[in-house]
Design a protein around this motif. Structure first.
Motif, short mmCIF file in Angstrom:
data_model
loop_
_atom_site.label_atom_id
_atom_site.label_comp_id
_atom_site.label_asym_id
_atom_site.label_seq_id
_atom_site.Cartn_x
_atom_site.Cartn_y
_atom_site.Cartn_z
N VAL A 36 -6.33 -4.09 17.31
CA VAL A 36 -6.64 -2.90 16.52
C VAL A 36 -5.65 -2.76 15.37
CG1 VAL A 36 -6.72 -0.36 16.57
CG2 VAL A 36 -7.65 -1.68 18.49
N VAL A 37 -6.17 -2.42 14.20
CA VAL A 37 -5.33 -2.00 13.07
C VAL A 37 -5.59 -0.50 12.91
CG1 VAL A 37 -4.88 -2.19 10.59
CG2 VAL A 37 -5.45 -4.24 11.93
N LEU A 38 -4.58 0.31 13.25
CA LEU A 38 -4.67 1.77 13.14
C LEU A 38 -3.85 2.18 11.93
CD1 LEU A 38 -5.36 4.60 14.39
CD2 LEU A 38 -3.18 4.42 15.61
N PHE A 39 -4.54 2.71 10.91
CA PHE A 39 -3.78 3.18 9.75
C PHE A 39 -3.84 4.70 9.68
CE2 PHE A 39 -7.95 2.87 7.80
CZ PHE A 39 -7.97 3.79 6.76
N VAL A 40 -2.67 5.27 9.39
CA VAL A 40 -2.49 6.72 9.35
C VAL A 40 -2.31 7.11 7.89
CG1 VAL A 40 -1.11 8.66 10.18
CG2 VAL A 40 -1.35 6.60 11.59
N TYR A 41 -3.14 8.05 7.44
CA TYR A 41 -3.09 8.47 6.04
C TYR A 41 -3.05 9.99 5.98
CZ TYR A 41 -8.08 9.14 6.90
OH TYR A 41 -9.28 9.54 7.43
N PRO A 42 -2.44 10.54 4.92
CA PRO A 42 -2.25 12.00 4.85
C PRO A 42 -3.51 12.84 4.73
CG PRO A 42 -0.60 10.90 3.51
CD PRO A 42 -1.60 9.85 3.93
N GLN A 43 -4.44 12.49 3.85
CA GLN A 43 -5.59 13.38 3.67
C GLN A 43 -6.79 12.66 3.06
OE1 GLN A 43 -4.76 16.83 1.27
NE2 GLN A 43 -6.63 17.86 1.88
N ALA A 44 -7.93 12.84 3.71
CA ALA A 44 -9.18 12.24 3.24
C ALA A 44 -9.52 12.75 1.84
CB ALA A 44 -10.31 12.58 4.20
N MET A 45 -10.12 11.88 1.06
CA MET A 45 -10.67 12.18 -0.26
C MET A 45 -9.61 12.49 -1.31
SD MET A 45 -14.39 13.85 0.52
CE MET A 45 -13.98 15.18 1.63
N PRO A 47 -6.75 10.66 -3.96
CA PRO A 47 -6.79 9.36 -4.64
C PRO A 47 -6.12 8.21 -3.86
CG PRO A 47 -6.34 11.09 -6.22
CD PRO A 47 -6.30 11.73 -4.86
N ALA A 48 -4.88 8.38 -3.43
CA ALA A 48 -4.18 7.28 -2.75
C ALA A 48 -4.84 6.95 -1.41
CB ALA A 48 -2.71 7.63 -2.55
N CYS A 49 -5.24 7.95 -0.67
CA CYS A 49 -5.86 7.71 0.63
C CYS A 49 -7.23 7.06 0.46
CB CYS A 49 -5.96 9.01 1.42
SG CYS A 49 -4.33 9.70 1.83
N THR A 50 -7.94 7.42 -0.58
CA THR A 50 -9.23 6.79 -0.85
C THR A 50 -9.04 5.32 -1.19
OG1 THR A 50 -10.22 8.87 -1.57
CG2 THR A 50 -11.27 6.84 -2.35
N THR A 51 -8.04 5.02 -2.01
CA THR A 51 -7.73 3.63 -2.35
C THR A 51 -7.47 2.82 -1.09
OG1 THR A 51 -6.86 4.18 -4.52
CG2 THR A 51 -6.08 2.11 -3.55
N GLU A 52 -6.59 3.34 -0.23
CA GLU A 52 -6.24 2.62 1.00
C GLU A 52 -7.45 2.45 1.91
OE1 GLU A 52 -2.74 2.75 4.37
OE2 GLU A 52 -3.44 4.65 3.55
N ALA A 53 -8.21 3.52 2.11
CA ALA A 53 -9.38 3.47 3.00
C ALA A 53 -10.42 2.49 2.49
CB ALA A 53 -9.98 4.86 3.16
N CYS A 54 -10.65 2.48 1.18
CA CYS A 54 -11.64 1.56 0.59
C CYS A 54 -11.16 0.12 0.69
CB CYS A 54 -11.96 1.95 -0.84
SG CYS A 54 -12.94 3.48 -0.95
N TYR A 140 6.01 1.63 8.67
CA TYR A 140 6.18 3.03 8.29
C TYR A 140 6.45 3.17 6.80
CZ TYR A 140 6.66 4.12 13.27
OH TYR A 140 6.43 4.27 14.62
N ASN A 141 6.12 4.35 6.26
CA ASN A 141 6.39 4.69 4.85
C ASN A 141 5.80 3.66 3.91
OD1 ASN A 141 8.01 7.07 5.34
ND2 ASN A 141 9.58 5.67 6.10
N VAL A 142 4.56 3.27 4.17
CA VAL A 142 3.92 2.27 3.32
C VAL A 142 3.32 2.93 2.08
CG1 VAL A 142 3.46 0.78 5.30
CG2 VAL A 142 1.69 2.38 4.53
N LYS A 143 3.14 2.15 1.06
CA LYS A 143 2.47 2.62 -0.15
C LYS A 143 0.98 2.31 -0.01
CE LYS A 143 6.25 3.59 -2.54
NZ LYS A 143 6.83 4.75 -1.89
N ALA A 144 0.14 3.19 -0.50
CA ALA A 144 -1.30 3.00 -0.37
C ALA A 144 -1.78 1.77 -1.12
CB ALA A 144 -2.04 4.24 -0.86
N THR A 145 -1.35 1.63 -2.36
CA THR A 145 -1.82 0.53 -3.20
C THR A 145 -1.17 -0.78 -2.78
OG1 THR A 145 -2.06 2.09 -5.00
CG2 THR A 145 -2.08 -0.23 -5.59
N GLY A 146 -2.00 -1.77 -2.52
CA GLY A 146 -1.50 -3.09 -2.14
C GLY A 146 -1.14 -3.23 -0.68
N HIS A 147 -1.20 -2.15 0.06
CA HIS A 147 -0.80 -2.20 1.47
C HIS A 147 -1.73 -3.08 2.30
CE1 HIS A 147 0.65 -1.20 5.37
NE2 HIS A 147 -0.48 -0.63 5.70
#
Length: 160
Positions: A36-45, A47-54, A140-147
């Motif tokens: 499993v790859v479980l990624f934790v992000y601050p808030q849906a919809m 910009p940064a979280c959308t980038t990571e999720a997409c 931990y403390n990853v950046k959304a872009t390029g992660h």
């Protein structure tokens, strides 16, 4: 300052039972025998979280081919997660943890530096969990872009 859990490779991944964007309860135990790859992000919809999720969506086929299941985790309500999944064609489970209990168990909630201020909040993180339910990687403390590209490289998975 609160003491934050920091998970290390080899430790058991904290179990959970949380609703996804369809209201289906997903338990980590249900994924035993799979990675499993479980990624934790601050808030849906946002910009940064959308980038990571997409980016995780775009990489879900190569990850699946390598035996990994992708799960997203945030404090968002089930209804907001449904809108997020629909809006951005996210096909993997998005888990709702509004009381942050699972975030805390994984060390993905606590004090962080936000634009020079120390605040308490979600710490963008990714956890790779092996077939036996143990932590393989805790980022931990990853950046959304390029992660996502970094995760693929770490796991030896070719990008789509």
């Amino acid at each position: 300052m609160t003491d934050r859990v920091i998970l290390e490779p080899g430790q058991p991944a904290p179990d959970f039972a949380l609703p996804d964007q369809d209201g289906v309860t997903r338990k980590l135990a249900d994924y035993r025998g799979e990675k499993v790859v479980l990624f934790v992000y601050p808030q849906a919809m946002t910009p940064a979280c959308t980038t990571e999720a997409c980016e995780f969506q775009e990489s879900s086929a190569p990850l699946a081919a390598a035996g990994y299941r992708v799960l997203g985790l945030s404090r968002d309500a089930v209804e907001r997660l449904r809108r997020f999944a629909d809006r951005d064609a996210l096909e993997y489970p998005l888990l709702s943890d509004p009381d942050t209990a699972v975030h805390v168990a994984y060390g993905a909630f606590g004090e962080k530096n936000s634009y020079g201020r120390i605040v308490e909040g979600v710490i963008r993180s990714t956890f790779v969990i092996d077939e036996a339910g143990k932590i393989e990687h805790a980022l931990y403390n990853v950046k959304a872009t390029g992660h996502v590209a970094r995760v693929l490289k770490l796991l030896g998975v070719a990008a789509a």
